[in-house]
Design a protein around this motif. Structure first.
Motif, mmCIF file in Angstrom:
data_model
loop_
_atom_site.group_PDB
_atom_site.id
_atom_site.type_symbol
_atom_site.label_atom_id
_atom_site.label_comp_id
_atom_site.label_asym_id
_atom_site.label_seq_id
_atom_site.Cartn_x
_atom_site.Cartn_y
_atom_site.Cartn_z
ATOM 1 N N LEU A 239 1.035 -1.110 -0.174
ATOM 2 C CA LEU A 239 0.117 -0.022 -0.098
ATOM 3 C C LEU A 239 1.096 0.936 0.443
ATOM 4 O O LEU A 239 1.671 1.270 1.094
ATOM 5 N N THR A 240 0.270 2.537 -0.632
ATOM 6 C CA THR A 240 1.381 3.351 -1.531
ATOM 7 C C THR A 240 0.386 5.080 -0.761
ATOM 8 O O THR A 240 -1.370 4.217 -0.790
ATOM 9 N N THR A 241 0.519 5.499 0.354
ATOM 10 C CA THR A 241 0.035 6.731 0.559
ATOM 11 C C THR A 241 0.817 7.727 -0.116
ATOM 12 O O THR A 241 1.802 7.842 -0.049
ATOM 13 N N GLU A 248 3.252 13.631 -3.726
ATOM 14 C CA GLU A 248 4.264 12.528 -2.898
ATOM 15 C C GLU A 248 4.106 11.428 -2.101
ATOM 16 O O GLU A 248 3.156 11.652 -1.312
ATOM 17 N N THR A 249 4.887 11.028 -1.711
ATOM 18 C CA THR A 249 5.112 9.467 -0.904
ATOM 19 C C THR A 249 5.134 9.674 -0.069
ATOM 20 O O THR A 249 5.770 10.441 0.854
ATOM 21 N N ARG A 250 3.964 9.248 0.423
ATOM 22 C CA ARG A 250 3.368 9.335 2.486
ATOM 23 C C ARG A 250 4.008 8.443 3.170
ATOM 24 O O ARG A 250 5.781 8.489 4.143
ATOM 25 N N TRP A 251 4.057 7.550 2.340
ATOM 26 C CA TRP A 251 5.065 6.239 3.378
ATOM 27 C C TRP A 251 4.573 5.130 2.481
ATOM 28 O O TRP A 251 3.269 4.804 1.963
ATOM 29 N N ILE A 252 5.050 4.023 2.391
ATOM 30 C CA ILE A 252 4.512 2.418 1.821
ATOM 31 C C ILE A 252 4.955 1.428 1.961
ATOM 32 O O ILE A 252 6.427 1.181 3.552
ATOM 33 N N SER A 253 4.028 0.416 2.377
ATOM 34 C CA SER A 253 3.695 -0.977 3.940
ATOM 35 C C SER A 253 5.105 -1.463 3.027
ATOM 36 O O SER A 253 4.583 -2.148 1.643
#
Length: 368
Positions: A239-241, A248-253
């Motif tokens: 999952l990518t937020t 812009e990417t906040r976080w990636i599981s």
């Protein structure tokens, strides 16, 4: 001795939160608010979802008899039910199958399959039935519904928006369909503030007027969601937020996420047979397989496999388990209650009165 849940199920009546006369009983978590058995025939519906106070179900294709023409037709069927009691709101039948379906903010939409692929009828539904129908040039690969609009990704690589029975604008998508690197078909999601689509290996975001906001060619998605102005892209790797304003990417599981639910404070993911909670910045909070934690029952949790869709709000985290419908506490993931089901067809869905599931027994709304 009869348990209180079995007692309420045997009653087959609505529990409103008022004590039953003479027994001093108040409904607790997992108890039945209402059950509508006539909805059980919807086990053939391919798509089900709740928006507002309506459960929409869509069968993309099925044989039905047209009394007017005295012929059998193969077409789509949309049936809606009131989530306050489970009774039917409307049924709409078509003489053509549905090629794409959207269940979203404020209603549902279907794109009907025509023999002539030069154009595609798109039908928008609300809680009282069909709202409008229009035609989109070309075939339709994916749909999204938001803010009384329908967004369609077309087979020739365009994004078209329809409202009030007409097409409002259309933009070409780059790269076009066919250059997909991720192995998924196109997908689209929308809110009142933006629309995002994944096509040809890129996630592209537009303003509601069709202005391109950003493009991310390094993010794959088989499902897109928009929550509180953030974009959630679910793909095979996890999952990518993304920031809704900039992409812009906040976080990636780092784990393979099968399904997820987003609330104001947290993101609840089903990873393998586990449920894992993160805060909105991506920091891990708890998992159902954790060995310790306040209020946790490790023995009960270790024996539970979590299988399918996750739903969550401030009342709890609800997920299908190998035992049925299970509720977890939002703060630490501790087990709250489980109601046994042999086979949940759809859900859990969150509604005003509780948690709704569709099973062989029909539609059942449980106290959260």
């Amino acid at each position: 001795m009869t348990s209180r849940r079995r007692f309420l199920a045997a009653l087959g009546t609505t529990v409103t939160g008022i004590a039953l006369p003479g027994c001093g009983y108040y409904p607790g978590g997992g108890d039945i608010r209402w059950r509508e058995e006539s909805i059980g025939g919807l086990s053939w519906a391919e798509d089900m979802g709740v928006t507002g106070e309506t459960l929409y179900t869509v069968r993309s294709s099925g044989m039905s008899y047209d009394i007017d023409t005295e012929t059998w037709v193969d077409g789509a069927e949309v049936v809606a039910y009131d989530t306050a009691h489970g009774r039917e709101r409307f049924t709409e039948q078509f003489d053509r199958p549905a090629g794409a379906v959207a269940l979203g903010d404020g209603g549902a939409a279907v794109a009907l399959v025509e023999a002539d692929t030069q154009s595609t009828p798109v039908v928008r539904f609300g809680p009282d039935g069909q709202m409008w129908e229009t035609t989109v040039d070309g075939g339709v690969e994916a749909l999204a519904v938001a803010d009384e609009r329908v967004y369609a990704v077309t087979a020739d690589g365009a994004l078209a928006v329809c409202a009030d029975g007409s097409e409002r604008w259309r933009v070409d998508l780059e790269p076009e369909l066919g250059s997909d690197r991720g192995g998924f078909g196109p997908t689209v999601a929308a809110s009142a503030e933006m629309v995002v689509c994944w096509v040809g290996g890129s996630v592209v975001c537009f303003d509601p007027d069709g202005t391109r906001r950003w493009n991310r060619s390094t993010v794959n998605a088989r499902r897109l969601s928009i929550v509180d102005g953030e974009v959630f892209a679910l793909a095979g790797h996890g999952l990518t937020t993304l920031e809704g304003d900039t992409g812009e990417t906040r976080w990636i599981s780092s784990d393979r996420v099968a399904s997820f639910a987003v609330t104001t404070d947290a993101i609840y993911c089903r990873i393998s047979l586990d449920v894992v909670a993160f805060d909105r910045s991506g920091a891990r909070q708890w998992a159902t397989s954790d060995d310790s934690g306040a209020g946790r029952n490790r023995a009960e949790r270790d024996s539970t496999d979590y299988l399918d869709r996750v739903a969550a709000d401030d009342r709890g985290v609800f997920v299908e388990s190998d035992s049925g419908l299970t509720a977890l506490a939002t703060d630490d993931g501790s087990h709250r209650w489980t109601v046994e089901y042999d086979d949940i067809k759809a859900g859990p869905f969150l509604v005003d009165d509780g948690v709704l599931v569709v099973s062989e027994q029909g539609a059942t709304c449980h106290v959260p």
